[in-house]
Design an enzyme around this catalytic site. Structure first.
Site, mmCIF file in Angstrom:
data_model
loop_
_atom_site.group_PDB
_atom_site.id
_atom_site.type_symbol
_atom_site.label_atom_id
_atom_site.label_comp_id
_atom_site.label_asym_id
_atom_site.label_seq_id
_atom_site.Cartn_x
_atom_site.Cartn_y
_atom_site.Cartn_z
ATOM 1 N N HIS A 50 72.883 122.189 97.966
ATOM 2 C CA HIS A 50 72.813 121.338 99.160
ATOM 3 C C HIS A 50 74.202 120.871 99.617
ATOM 4 O O HIS A 50 74.333 119.788 100.187
ATOM 5 C CB HIS A 50 71.869 120.142 98.937
ATOM 6 C CG HIS A 50 70.427 120.561 98.923
ATOM 7 N ND1 HIS A 50 69.683 120.712 100.071
ATOM 8 C CD2 HIS A 50 69.608 120.903 97.898
ATOM 9 C CE1 HIS A 50 68.456 121.113 99.745
ATOM 10 N NE2 HIS A 50 68.389 121.240 98.438
ATOM 11 N N ASP A 52 76.256 123.462 101.123
ATOM 12 C CA ASP A 52 76.760 124.491 102.058
ATOM 13 C C ASP A 52 76.684 124.053 103.513
ATOM 14 O O ASP A 52 77.592 124.315 104.302
ATOM 15 C CB ASP A 52 76.075 125.855 101.828
ATOM 16 C CG ASP A 52 74.565 125.856 102.005
ATOM 17 O OD1 ASP A 52 73.957 124.758 102.085
ATOM 18 O OD2 ASP A 52 73.981 126.957 102.053
ATOM 19 N N SER A 82 56.877 147.721 104.058
ATOM 20 C CA SER A 82 57.198 147.169 102.744
ATOM 21 C C SER A 82 56.269 147.780 101.703
ATOM 22 O O SER A 82 55.062 147.879 101.924
ATOM 23 C CB SER A 82 57.014 145.639 102.795
ATOM 24 O OG SER A 82 56.673 145.141 101.526
ATOM 25 N N GLY A 135 59.882 132.981 96.518
ATOM 26 C CA GLY A 135 59.577 131.584 96.195
ATOM 27 C C GLY A 135 60.159 131.101 94.880
ATOM 28 O O GLY A 135 59.875 129.996 94.442
ATOM 29 N N ALA A 136 60.996 131.924 94.244
ATOM 30 C CA ALA A 136 61.556 131.531 92.943
ATOM 31 C C ALA A 136 62.951 130.938 93.083
ATOM 32 O O ALA A 136 63.588 130.598 92.090
ATOM 33 C CB ALA A 136 61.587 132.724 91.999
ATOM 34 N N SER A 139 66.586 133.707 96.647
ATOM 35 C CA SER A 139 66.997 134.180 97.986
ATOM 36 C C SER A 139 66.420 135.529 98.372
ATOM 37 O O SER A 139 67.129 136.424 98.830
ATOM 38 C CB SER A 139 68.521 134.256 98.091
ATOM 39 O OG SER A 139 69.047 132.988 98.059
ATOM 40 N N GLU A 173 67.698 133.637 109.999
ATOM 41 C CA GLU A 173 66.751 132.836 109.201
ATOM 42 C C GLU A 173 66.224 131.673 110.053
ATOM 43 O O GLU A 173 65.032 131.376 110.067
ATOM 44 C CB GLU A 173 67.467 132.304 107.949
ATOM 45 C CG GLU A 173 66.641 131.390 107.084
ATOM 46 C CD GLU A 173 66.008 132.068 105.876
ATOM 47 O OE1 GLU A 173 66.466 133.159 105.491
ATOM 48 O OE2 GLU A 173 65.049 131.495 105.334
ATOM 49 N N ASP A 185 73.300 131.701 100.694
ATOM 50 C CA ASP A 185 72.535 132.855 100.206
ATOM 51 C C ASP A 185 73.079 134.161 100.779
ATOM 52 O O ASP A 185 73.291 135.136 100.061
ATOM 53 C CB ASP A 185 71.056 132.713 100.599
ATOM 54 C CG ASP A 185 70.469 131.387 100.170
ATOM 55 O OD1 ASP A 185 71.058 130.738 99.292
ATOM 56 O OD2 ASP A 185 69.429 130.992 100.722
#
Ligand code: GLA
Length: 388
Positions: A50, A52, A82, A135-136, A139, A173, A185
């Site tokens: 937190h 960047d 995918s 979700g881990a 990135s 993003e 990221d």
């Protein structure tokens, strides 16, 4: 000194056949070789969470897991499939037209950002294969964006410097899912080097390499609580921090010192105290790694987690528990990884003890939380690249 790496992604000429396309089925069946393959890794951030989006300091490393984009043919549209999620809705090569849904919106947003930088509007068909768990906190979305961006650039013989490409993906993003993320990221994804972390000043984008000592293993332990920045308090934290910075009279957290926090309202003071102290810890951690002082590096990780938990309030009980269990099992230190609100912790452990600590933490975590606590050892790895 930090320095700016001026490597450019050269795209070279991709020959277009007279008809402009190659039958995707023939390519997929192996009868025709793919035109090119882009690789974009996920990342860990060793310390500097937190920081960047206020022009602070971060210390990430690209990892061995990532996204492979295999371009089979040029085409009039961008059609991505995918292996895990199936075909995405096709979109125009300049990212225009009606917004597509699902995961393909990342690709459409990347195409729109690249068009804004002058990429010729060439489409393609490509297969996407990701080994980054979603979700881990590793990135996965930045890896997807950078992989697609590299493929689109290379297919159109369009050149961008790595950090320009990273910035385009950061904007993508926001465009795709409304997350006002910083550059951490995407920069880690393009700047990664084997066995190396990158000390990056997010305001100037100057950076330098910090070797990861061979005796240090980076253990990523997943809480099993899936994090989605779209629905987390991430945007709110960013607003709170920007408010605090305005009160301190700057936009750059590296220009604030701790005594300046006196007199701020309690919330602003806490948010800013985290970021100001975290910037300092990033520099101290880099120095500790350079001196191969893992005990000191671990102490800094723990201080960072405490600050993220108490001052920045982005932890959850499961992450706090994992940090506690990792330290009890012999880690030098641990902290939540990435944005928080779920996802993983990063534990710094001796390479020789990584497996033993991982299995010890997993069984204690299962007993205490009823969740799995899966882990992997992240290896600092090469950044994004294109192969033909
Ligand atoms: C997420 C964001 C990054 C950064 C981290 C927290 O990973 O995408 O830009 O803000 O959270 O350090």
């Amino acid at each position: 000194m930090l320095y700016l790496d001026r490597r450019a992604y050269t795209s070279g000429g991709i020959p277009r056949s007279a008809g402009g396309t190659r039958p995707a089925a023939a390519v997929a069946s192996g009868l025709v070789a793919p035109l090119l393959t882009a690789w974009a890794p996920g990342r860990v951030n060793l310390i500097g969470e937190h920081t960047d989006y206020s022009g602070g300091l971060v210390l990430p490393a690209a990892i061995q897991l990532g996204v492979t984009v295999t371009v089979d043919a040029l085409s009039d549209a961008v059609a991505l499939t995918s292996t895990k999620l199936g075909p995405g809705e096709p979109f125009a090569p300049d990212g225009g037209g009606a917004p597509v849904g699902g995961w393909a919106r990342y690709g459409q947003a990347v195409a729109a950002e690249l068009a804004g930088l002058g990429r010729p509007p060439l489409g393609l068909t490509a297969r996407i294969d990701s080994t980054v768990p979603a979700g881990a906190g590793l990135s996965s979305s930045a890896a997807l964006e950078v992989g697609i961006a590299l493929a689109l650039c290379a297919a159109a013989a369009f050149e961008l410097e790595p950090l320009q490409l990273a910035l385009a993906c950061q904007r993508a993003e926001l465009r795709a899912v409304g997350v006002p993320c910083g550059i951490l990221d995407q920069a880690a994804c393009v700047l990664g080097r084997p066995d190396t972390a990158i000390l990056l000043d997010c305001a100037t984008l100057e950076h330098r390499q910090v070797p990861v000592p061979g005796e240090a293993a980076l253990l990523v332990i997943d809480s099993g609580v899936e994090r989605s920045l779209e629905s987390s308090g991430y945007a709110q934290r960013r607003q709170e921090l920007e408010h605090a910075l305005r009160l301190a009279g700057t936009t750059r957290s590296t220009e604030v010192s701790l005594p300046q926090l006196e007199g701020l309202d309690p919330l602003s003071a806490r948010r800013l105290r985290h970021v100001v102290s975290e910037n300092r810890r990033v520099l101290d951690f880099a120095a500790a790694f350079e001196e191969r002082d893992l005990a000191e590096a671990g102490r800094l990780l723990l201080a960072s987690h405490t600050s993220l938990r108490d001052d920045y309030e982005v932890s959850i009980p499961e992450l706090d528990l994992l940090v506690e269990l990792a330290c009890a099992a012999g880690a030098h230190g641990a902290q939540l990884l990435g944005g928080g609100f779920g996802g993983s912790v990063l534990a710094l452990v001796d390479t020789a003890r990584a497996d033993e600590i991982a299995s010890g933490v997993a069984s204690r975590y299962r007993e205490r939380s009823g969740r799995d606590g899966r882990s992997l050892t992240a290896h600092a790895s090469a950044g994004a690249s294109v192969q033909r």
